[in-house]
Every structure is written in C-alpha cells, then in structure tokens.
Write a protein that holds these residues in place. Structure first.
Motif, PDB file in Angstrom:
ATOM      1  N   ILE A  57      -2.907  37.942  83.844  1.00  0.00           N
ATOM      2  CA  ILE A  57      -4.045  37.019  83.641  1.00  0.00           C
ATOM      3  C   ILE A  57      -4.174  35.693  84.504  1.00  0.00           C
ATOM      4  CG2 ILE A  57      -5.424  35.572  81.868  1.00  0.00           C
ATOM      5  CD1 ILE A  57      -4.017  37.469  79.912  1.00  0.00           C
ATOM      6  N   PHE A  58      -3.118  35.195  84.753  1.00  0.00           N
ATOM      7  CA  PHE A  58      -2.732  33.817  85.625  1.00  0.00           C
ATOM      8  C   PHE A  58      -3.418  34.355  86.921  1.00  0.00           C
ATOM      9  CE2 PHE A  58      -0.632  31.990  89.166  1.00  0.00           C
ATOM     10  CZ  PHE A  58      -0.817  30.797  89.043  1.00  0.00           C
ATOM     11  N   VAL A  59      -3.098  35.204  87.512  1.00  0.00           N
ATOM     12  CA  VAL A  59      -3.375  35.617  88.914  1.00  0.00           C
ATOM     13  C   VAL A  59      -4.776  36.060  88.819  1.00  0.00           C
ATOM     14  CG1 VAL A  59      -3.202  37.538  90.447  1.00  0.00           C
ATOM     15  CG2 VAL A  59      -1.313  36.477  89.479  1.00  0.00           C
ATOM     16  N   GLY A 101      -8.080  28.162  82.391  1.00  0.00           N
ATOM     17  CA  GLY A 101      -7.414  29.227  82.206  1.00  0.00           C
ATOM     18  C   GLY A 101      -6.104  29.540  83.037  1.00  0.00           C
ATOM     19  N   LYS A 102      -6.241  29.345  84.123  1.00  0.00           N
ATOM     20  CA  LYS A 102      -4.948  29.642  84.810  1.00  0.00           C
ATOM     21  C   LYS A 102      -3.777  29.176  84.580  1.00  0.00           C
ATOM     22  CE  LYS A 102      -5.020  27.490  89.544  1.00  0.00           C
ATOM     23  NZ  LYS A 102      -5.168  27.732  90.746  1.00  0.00           N
ATOM     24  N   ASN A 103      -3.968  27.674  84.260  1.00  0.00           N
ATOM     25  CA  ASN A 103      -2.838  26.822  83.822  1.00  0.00           C
ATOM     26  C   ASN A 103      -2.297  26.970  82.456  1.00  0.00           C
ATOM     27  OD1 ASN A 103      -2.191  24.679  85.865  1.00  0.00           O
ATOM     28  ND2 ASN A 103      -4.458  24.675  86.148  1.00  0.00           N
ATOM     29  N   ILE A 104      -3.114  27.497  81.455  1.00  0.00           N
ATOM     30  CA  ILE A 104      -2.684  27.774  80.041  1.00  0.00           C
ATOM     31  C   ILE A 104      -1.845  28.918  80.431  1.00  0.00           C
ATOM     32  CG2 ILE A 104      -3.379  28.998  78.049  1.00  0.00           C
ATOM     33  CD1 ILE A 104      -5.889  27.127  78.199  1.00  0.00           C
ATOM     34  N   PHE A 105      -2.134  30.237  81.149  1.00  0.00           N
ATOM     35  CA  PHE A 105      -1.279  31.322  81.054  1.00  0.00           C
ATOM     36  C   PHE A 105      -0.314  31.151  82.041  1.00  0.00           C
ATOM     37  CE2 PHE A 105      -5.256  33.313  79.373  1.00  0.00           C
ATOM     38  CZ  PHE A 105      -4.684  33.932  78.474  1.00  0.00           C
TER      39      PHE A 105
END
Length: 351
Positions: free
Chosen positions: A27-29, A95-99
């Motif tokens: 999900i981060f990617v 979003g990317k930093n949360i995951f």
C-alpha cells in the motif's frame, strides 16, 4: 547460505506481523507511485500551464492512467487545477507515511523477537553442552559467537527482513510503470541489470569470505585478552607483559586489516553501480529526448514521468544492491552460530 536459511525458521511464529508489514509495504508503494505521478503532472502543469492528459504513443494502460489524472484535476483555470493536484499530492503523502510507519513497526516487532529467540536458544544450547565441547574450543571464540556474531545476525536480519520485503516491491512497481510509459526504454534498462547484478554477486561472495575470517580473528583477539586477565598474576610474576602485548597488537592489527579489506569491497559497490546507473541514464536521456524532439513518439509529460520513476527507482535499487554485502556478512555469522546449535550432531559424528 543453508545455515542462514535454517535460522530464518525463527520468523515462522511471527509470520502474521511480517504478512501485515508486506501488505503495508504494498500500500505504501502504491501511494508513493501516486505521489510521484502527481509530482510529474505538477511539473508539466507549471511548465506548460496545462497538464498533459493525452498520449502520443505508449500502452493503453498509460492512456487510462492519463485519463484518471485528467478526471481528478478539477478546475477551469490552471491555478484551480494546480490547487487540485496539490490536495491529491498531500493526501498521497499522508497515506504513504501512515503505511510506512505500520510497515516499520511490524518489522521491528518481528526482528526483535527473532533475535531474542536466537540468543535464548544459543544460551540454552551452551549450558546443555558437555564439558568436552568447551575443552576443545577457546572460550573467547564462543564469546565472540554469542555476542559479536549474534549482533551481526541482528543487523543482517534488520536489513534482510526490511529491505527484501520493501525494495523488491518498490522496484517491481516502478518497472511496471516505466514499461507502461515507454516499453522500449524500459527494455534497455532490463538488459543492463544482469551485468550489474553479476558484479555485485562477485563482490558479495568475497565479502562473505572476509567476514568469516574477521569473525575468527576477533575470537583470537578476545582469547589473548581473556588469557591475560585470567593469568594476570603469572604475567606480572614472569614479566610476560611485553610478549603478550606484542601478540595482542599483532592479532588486533590483523583484525583491523581484515575489516578494512571488507569495507573496501563494501564501499566499492555504490560507486560501481552509480557509474553503471549514470551510463544507463545518459543512454535513456538520448533515446527519450530523440523520441520527444525528433520522432514525436513520446510526449514531454511522458518523458518527465519516465525519468521521475527511473530516478525514484535508483534509491530502492541501491538499497537492494548494498543488501548483498549485509546478507553475506550475516551468512558468515549464521554459519558460526550454527556450529554451536548443531554441535551435538558434530560430536556424535566424530565419536
């Protein structure tokens, strides 16, 4: 490598945490790819005053992605479209930093438990071994394995679990997007990767051999130190200080030389791959620039997007390349740890 793979069984009880980290990494990617796509669209908007949502040449998937980009850019004027892109970029970064955080916390939990289990089993094994085992081995070498090699294993696990999960996913997604944007230039990249991989493999193999020798050498250094401390009265009584000091200095210097050779190889990987990367970049800049300026088969927006993802791919690629050195160091330590964990098997074979 078998010893290292065998020790990976310690990860089995924590497969749920590792699985959650893999999902979070994926999900981060995805969010990271969205943010890079939006950044390249922002560059096109600022340079041209209008984001390029059409396609000159490429895949149908690229056409679909361009259409989606056009649908999220709300506004009649360039400044309103810029505002829309900025909001999307912000949400993508959130979003990317949360995951990213979830991924790292899960991996930190798993690697901490794994190393603790290894250290606990190693200690339990040591106290269960017969006296003959300790008669045949130097106590300093056993201490070196229990302390230094387990620490080296921890570093190797840290790099292996984290980067072998995250970076291949990053590279795979970026390569897919590069292929979607321009298949021809992506094939050029794929043709050069095996050459770079072969060089890194050969260097990593040499690092592994030197890591084994340095682990044995530090055991020798610690053995001299232990003998000196245990027999300090004898050393003082017979004036053995100069002799032991000379012996210690020689062993310690040999250890320093081994570490230096190991570091020389490790630090050689990045410059070699940077030179290979710059060579690939120069070729792709020429090919891509020709497609934009002369052939008209690539839009300026596609050119910007391609190189945005290409340079973004360099970071995970470098981590993955440098990981080879860490893994080989970890393998050397794992094999030494395995000599203790399987010592009863060795003793039975010798008896």
């Amino acid at each position: 490598m078998k010893a290292y793979a065998k020790l990976l069984r310690y990860a089995q009880p924590y497969k749920l945490a590792i699985a959650l980290s893999i999902v979070s990494s994926i999900i981060f990617v995805i969010f990271n790819a969205i943010s890079l796509w939006i950044i390249s669209s922002l560059v096109t908007l600022i340079m041209d005053g209008e984001p390029d949502t059409k396609i000159i040449d490429g895949t149908s998937i690229y056409q679909s992605l361009q259409s989606i980009t056009g649908s999220i850019i709300i506004g009649d004027s360039p400044i309103e479209k810029l505002k829309s892109l900025c909001f999307v970029l912000f949400y993508a970064f959130v979003g990317k930093n949360i995951f990213y955080y979830i991924n790292n916390i899960c991996l930190s939990y798993a690697k901490g438990k794994i190393i603790t289990d290894i250290r606990n089993e190693l200690y339990a094994k040591l106290i269960s071994l017969p006296i003959s085992f300790f008669d045949n081995r130097k106590s300093a070498d056993i201490s070196s394995i229990s302390i230094r090699d387990v620490s080296m294993m921890r570093e190797a696990f840290t790099q292996t679990i984290q980067n072998l999960i995250n970076e291949p996913i990053n590279i795979a997604v970026f390569l897919i997007l590069l292929f979607i944007i321009n298949p021809y230039m992506t094939i050029v990249i794929l043709l050069v990767i095996p050459f770079s991989g072969f060089i890194v493999y050969k260097i990593g193999d040499s690092i592994k051999r030197k890591a084994k020798r340095s682990s044995r050498q530090i055991g020798g250094v610690m053995d001299i130190l232990h003998d000196t401390i245990r027999g300090i009265k004898v050393v003082k009584s017979f004036s053995l200080g100069k002799i032991l000091s000379k012996k210690f200095l020689g062993a310690n210097d040999r250890f320093r030389v081994l570490l230096l050779k190991q570091d020389k190889l490790r630090h050689l990987i990045t410059p070699i791959n940077d030179m290979i990367g710059s060579f690939i970049g120069a070729i792709l800049l020429w090919v891509g620039g020709k497609q934009v300026l002369i052939d008209g088969t690539l839009s300026p927006d596609g050119f910007i997007k391609f190189f945005t993802f290409l340079f973004a791919m360099f970071t995970p690629a470098k981590k993955l390349v440098n990981l080879n050195a860490e893994i080989n160091t970890g393998i050397a330590s794992a094999e030494r740890i395995d000599t203790i964990l399987n010592s009863d098997l060795l003793d039975n074979n010798n008896s």
